[in-house]
Design a protein around this motif. Sequence first.
Motif, PDB file in Angstrom:
ATOM      1  N   GLY A   1       0.786  -1.233   0.000  1.00 53.29           N
ATOM      2  CA  GLY A   1       0.000   0.000   0.000  1.00 53.29           C
ATOM      3  C   GLY A   1       0.816   1.280   0.000  1.00 53.29           C
ATOM      4  O   GLY A   1       0.297   2.360   0.295  1.00 53.29           O
ATOM      5  N   ALA A   2       2.118   1.165  -0.310  1.00 49.46           N
ATOM      6  CA  ALA A   2       2.992   2.343  -0.258  1.00 49.46           C
ATOM      7  C   ALA A   2       2.569   3.426  -1.260  1.00 49.46           C
ATOM      8  O   ALA A   2       2.772   4.606  -1.019  1.00 49.46           O
ATOM      9  CB  ALA A   2       4.439   1.937  -0.506  1.00 49.46           C
ATOM     10  N   VAL A   3       2.010   3.004  -2.380  1.00 46.96           N
ATOM     11  CA  VAL A   3       1.590   3.990  -3.391  1.00 46.96           C
ATOM     12  C   VAL A   3       0.112   3.815  -3.693  1.00 46.96           C
ATOM     13  O   VAL A   3      -0.253   3.210  -4.685  1.00 46.96           O
ATOM     14  CB  VAL A   3       2.391   3.828  -4.704  1.00 46.96           C
ATOM     15  N   SER A   4      -0.730   4.322  -2.819  1.00 40.32           N
ATOM     16  CA  SER A   4      -2.154   4.214  -3.115  1.00 40.32           C
ATOM     17  C   SER A   4      -2.673   5.586  -3.519  1.00 40.32           C
ATOM     18  O   SER A   4      -1.951   6.576  -3.489  1.00 40.32           O
ATOM     19  CB  SER A   4      -2.916   3.635  -1.925  1.00 40.32           C
ATOM     20  N   LEU A   5      -3.944   5.614  -3.878  1.00 37.91           N
ATOM     21  CA  LEU A   5      -4.528   6.857  -4.365  1.00 37.91           C
ATOM     22  C   LEU A   5      -4.530   7.914  -3.266  1.00 37.91           C
ATOM     23  O   LEU A   5      -5.102   7.700  -2.196  1.00 37.91           O
ATOM     24  CB  LEU A   5      -5.966   6.564  -4.836  1.00 37.91           C
ATOM     25  N   ASP A   6      -3.856   9.052  -3.478  1.00 34.41           N
ATOM     26  CA  ASP A   6      -3.773  10.115  -2.475  1.00 34.41           C
ATOM     27  C   ASP A   6      -3.588  11.441  -3.210  1.00 34.41           C
ATOM     28  O   ASP A   6      -2.453  11.881  -3.460  1.00 34.41           O
ATOM     29  CB  ASP A   6      -2.595   9.826  -1.527  1.00 34.41           C
ATOM     30  N   LEU A   7      -4.690  12.065  -3.559  1.00 28.56           N
ATOM     31  CA  LEU A   7      -4.613  13.268  -4.400  1.00 28.56           C
ATOM     32  C   LEU A   7      -3.946  14.438  -3.688  1.00 28.56           C
ATOM     33  O   LEU A   7      -3.224  15.224  -4.301  1.00 28.56           O
ATOM     34  CB  LEU A   7      -6.019  13.661  -4.880  1.00 28.56           C
ATOM     35  N   GLU A   8      -4.167  14.527  -2.357  1.00 33.44           N
ATOM     36  CA  GLU A   8      -3.528  15.608  -1.585  1.00 33.44           C
ATOM     37  C   GLU A   8      -2.025  15.534  -1.735  1.00 33.44           C
ATOM     38  O   GLU A   8      -1.332  16.497  -2.055  1.00 33.44           O
ATOM     39  CB  GLU A   8      -3.889  15.464  -0.092  1.00 33.44           C
ATOM     40  N   LYS A   9      -1.522  14.321  -1.500  1.00 35.50           N
ATOM     41  CA  LYS A   9      -0.085  14.106  -1.560  1.00 35.50           C
ATOM     42  C   LYS A   9       0.423  14.376  -2.978  1.00 35.50           C
ATOM     43  O   LYS A   9       1.484  14.986  -3.166  1.00 35.50           O
ATOM     44  CB  LYS A   9       0.213  12.658  -1.168  1.00 35.50           C
ATOM     45  N   ALA A  10      -0.356  13.933  -3.958  1.00 37.20           N
ATOM     46  CA  ALA A  10       0.043  14.130  -5.352  1.00 37.20           C
ATOM     47  C   ALA A  10       0.167  15.614  -5.673  1.00 37.20           C
ATOM     48  O   ALA A  10       1.171  16.063  -6.241  1.00 37.20           O
ATOM     49  CB  ALA A  10      -0.972  13.469  -6.272  1.00 37.20           C
ATOM     50  N   ARG A  11      -0.844  16.399  -5.258  1.00 34.84           N
ATOM     51  CA  ARG A  11      -0.813  17.842  -5.535  1.00 34.84           C
ATOM     52  C   ARG A  11       0.357  18.498  -4.811  1.00 34.84           C
ATOM     53  O   ARG A  11       1.051  19.358  -5.376  1.00 34.84           O
ATOM     54  CB  ARG A  11      -2.116  18.487  -5.080  1.00 34.84           C
ATOM     55  N   ALA A  12       0.598  18.063  -3.558  1.00 36.95           N
ATOM     56  CA  ALA A  12       1.688  18.653  -2.770  1.00 36.95           C
ATOM     57  C   ALA A  12       3.027  18.407  -3.453  1.00 36.95           C
ATOM     58  O   ALA A  12       3.853  19.313  -3.583  1.00 36.95           O
ATOM     59  CB  ALA A  12       1.677  18.069  -1.359  1.00 36.95           C
ATOM     60  N   LEU A  13       3.228  17.149  -3.924  1.00 34.96           N
ATOM     61  CA  LEU A  13       4.497  16.809  -4.575  1.00 34.96           C
ATOM     62  C   LEU A  13       4.702  17.633  -5.843  1.00 34.96           C
ATOM     63  O   LEU A  13       5.808  18.115  -6.134  1.00 34.96           O
ATOM     64  CB  LEU A  13       4.515  15.324  -4.926  1.00 34.96           C
ATOM     65  N   LEU A  14       3.614  17.807  -6.570  1.00 36.50           N
ATOM     66  CA  LEU A  14       3.705  18.541  -7.833  1.00 36.50           C
ATOM     67  C   LEU A  14       4.041  20.016  -7.556  1.00 36.50           C
ATOM     68  O   LEU A  14       4.875  20.625  -8.253  1.00 36.50           O
ATOM     69  CB  LEU A  14       2.369  18.422  -8.577  1.00 36.50           C
ATOM     70  N   ALA A  15       3.414  20.584  -6.495  1.00 39.04           N
ATOM     71  CA  ALA A  15       3.675  21.970  -6.126  1.00 39.04           C
ATOM     72  C   ALA A  15       5.122  22.129  -5.684  1.00 39.04           C
ATOM     73  O   ALA A  15       5.811  23.089  -6.047  1.00 39.04           O
ATOM     74  CB  ALA A  15       2.721  22.398  -5.015  1.00 39.04           C
ATOM     75  N   GLU A  16       5.593  21.138  -4.916  1.00 44.60           N
ATOM     76  CA  GLU A  16       6.961  21.164  -4.406  1.00 44.60           C
ATOM     77  C   GLU A  16       7.957  21.191  -5.569  1.00 44.60           C
ATOM     78  O   GLU A  16       9.000  21.823  -5.509  1.00 44.60           O
ATOM     79  CB  GLU A  16       7.158  19.892  -3.568  1.00 44.60           C
ATOM     80  N   ALA A  17       7.596  20.492  -6.641  1.00 43.51           N
ATOM     81  CA  ALA A  17       8.478  20.439  -7.805  1.00 43.51           C
ATOM     82  C   ALA A  17       8.359  21.697  -8.660  1.00 43.51           C
ATOM     83  O   ALA A  17       9.031  21.821  -9.703  1.00 43.51           O
ATOM     84  CB  ALA A  17       8.163  19.201  -8.639  1.00 43.51           C
TER      85      ALA A  17
END
Lengths: 317, 516
Positions: free
Chosen positions: B331-347
């Motif tokens: 389950g290390a990479v499950s659906l998590d849109l918050e985390k996805a958006r945060a990572l994209l913003a960080e980049a």
Amino acid sequence: MLRFLGHRLSSALLTLAIAAVAVFLVARMIPGDPVMIMLGEATGGDPAAVARMRNELGLDRSLFVQFGNWAMRLLQGDFGVSIRSGQPVLDDLLLRIPRSLELIAGGLLVAVLLGLPLGIVSARNRGRLSGAISSIVSVIGFSAPVFVSGVILVVVFGVWLQVLPSSGYVPFADDPLLHLSCLVLPSLAIGLNFMGVVARVTRASLIDTMDNDYVALARAKGLSRGRAMIRHALPNAMVPVIAIVGIRAGNLLGGTVIVEALFDWPGLSSLLVSASFSRDYPVIQGSLIAIFAIFILISLLIDLAQSFFDPRVRAAA
Amino acid sequence: MEMTRRSFALTGLTALTGLALGGTSLSAFAAGKAGTLRYGTVTEVTNIDPHIYAGNSWKVLIGVLYSPLVTFDTKGEIVPAVAESWEQPDAATIVFRLREGVTFHDGSALTADDVVFSLERIRNEATGATLRGYLVDCTIAKIDERTVEVKKSEPDASLLSVLALPEAAMVSKAWVESGVNIKSQANGTGPFTLAEYESGVRARLAANPSYFVEGEPKLETVDFRMIKSDDARVSALRSGQLDMIDFVPWKDIDMLARMPNFEVDSASGAFMSVWFNATRAPFDDPRVRRAMAFAVDREAISRAAFFGHGTPIFSVPTPPDSPYFNADLKGAVSLDLEKARALLAEAGHGEGLDMELIVYQGLGIYTTTAQILQANLKEIGVNVSIRLVEWSDLVSRKNGADYDAMIYGVSMKLNDPDAYSYYLGSESAYWAKPIGYRDEDLEALLDKGRQLTDQAERKAVYAKAEERILETMPWIFINYREQAQAYTRKVKGYVHLGGALSEAAPAISLPKIALD
């Protein structure tokens, strides 16, 4: 007649020569690289291996040189060697051409054997129920695309009734009966559409011819409508039918692309399709040339047939 | 006259048929082998060189025509083949003792020279062999007439599994050097000989009477038909023209399984992923790749694209039944849109970005997956434009590094976790090499894992390697796809295998299959 034949032959050869140039260029224009495909997904990513094979196959030379080499060999009847299988392309063609011709012949047979009577019945019984029914059948025939009628044939005769093989090919020498039964459904699929066309043209042409004075004369002499139609109108009504058969017979060749895939029939079209998927240039070029040649041959034969029926065609040439 | 001719032809035909039938049953009786299995397979095999991988069906064909030194049995264990035994004097060396009396289909005896020649042929760059990368730093030596030593410059725990793959086929030196066309002729030591072959269309395999395994094969002939169209393959099975088909289309798995006269075996085979061109901006930033991995709705893809026959992968593709499976990563990479958006913003891509996804047009499992991915990534501001291409275009783009991202399905290739090197190691011509991808940490871990022999130690190393893979996310793992085989109930003895062996499963079973 001989002059007519010579004229038609020379224009056929010119067409073939133009086709050869087009075929060569078209084969190179499709994106994708045969070398990377040949080396496979595993080693195709290695530039050294790619360069080596490209050199081996002569694909690193200029297009002009490649075309020159190919055309020179082609003139000597050498179609080159398949990139994939290392086999002479001619071997493949000789194996595949008869199978596609068989399919076309089967399709034509279906079209003419079913289409002509259908057209005659609907012309003769115009305004009656039987005429309307045969008209409807022919309209359905030519409106249903090959991939629809093909699938229906497979499901009904192959899967439900299981009376005919749903697909496949068995060499005639292995089992003649099975070979022919494998041919039935694809011939129907390819011929039904054409049957509709033959029926419609026959009907229209017959009705048209029936208005001629000589038919009226035959009727006046006491011949029944049916007899006058078959004896006097039909032969003359055949001229446009043959013309249409000729023009559309080439289309049957196009229809084989779908039918061969649908019925797993290993003919010329499926060779071309699978060669295109792996960018096997020599095979793509060889099979396209063969298809052009067949197309030209068919129209040549039709021209001859027409000039036989109608001397005016000869005179025009 | 006409009548006479026809009846003459008929009589002749009947006589011929009778002769053929009589001949068949007689020879079958003599050899103790019976029946013809009619097998419908998915790929059009046009090149049967046993060392150059050419798709699923190629593997089945090669697997029964040729034999490697050792092979896998139906339980997935490595067992003797051409070699009757082997020893590992050290972690980098295997010494094979050849079986006595093994002959090629042309009747010549297999010798140590043939074994050396075969492995050298794989190593030779000019061959373009699939396993070259694995064997390139080997030395192959003939010790005596029946002994061959394979030695790597460094310890390699996966060497034996590599040599057990069908691609490590033994060929006859004299035969290959005689100038035959190895792309369209075959001369192996396998259970079946190539009786007839038409490139891309069909192959007829006949039982090899001098096969080295006692009592195998059980069948007399296998008629191998290559039917690319999914619907034609299924119809041919349903209408009784075939006894077995591979690569059952996902939409038809349940339908066939419900029918009383068919058996359907299904197991996780290849897995689907998104491959990034990880050296092209902005995909060279691991945060961008990770962001997308967290936005993928794997359950939806499994349901819609695979009709439920595709288990989502929420971490890495090591199968749960592997001794190297690491439960901590579950389950290390499950659906998590918050985390996805945060990572994209960080980049630095908080406002979103555009990318092109290259997708194979020929299979619904690819196109449906692409559509769902497109919708998923839209949620985090990534605008995906889908470009549908044919397979050869896809492969050319992959090898020529001409893509932002593409969907690709591959199998683990090996039962050993060193399979990761095959794809993600910087020398991998499969994926990493063409784009010039190299992750030093991962590279070091993969090197270390290959050189260790102790399973517990290896497991610890590969656990780290998998963590590193998820940290850098060069591929987004989506799901396993089930690979299914369907056959009529009169086929006995077929054993379906999943994971790395799913492609080779039919070849492993064929010599053991009998018809009721």
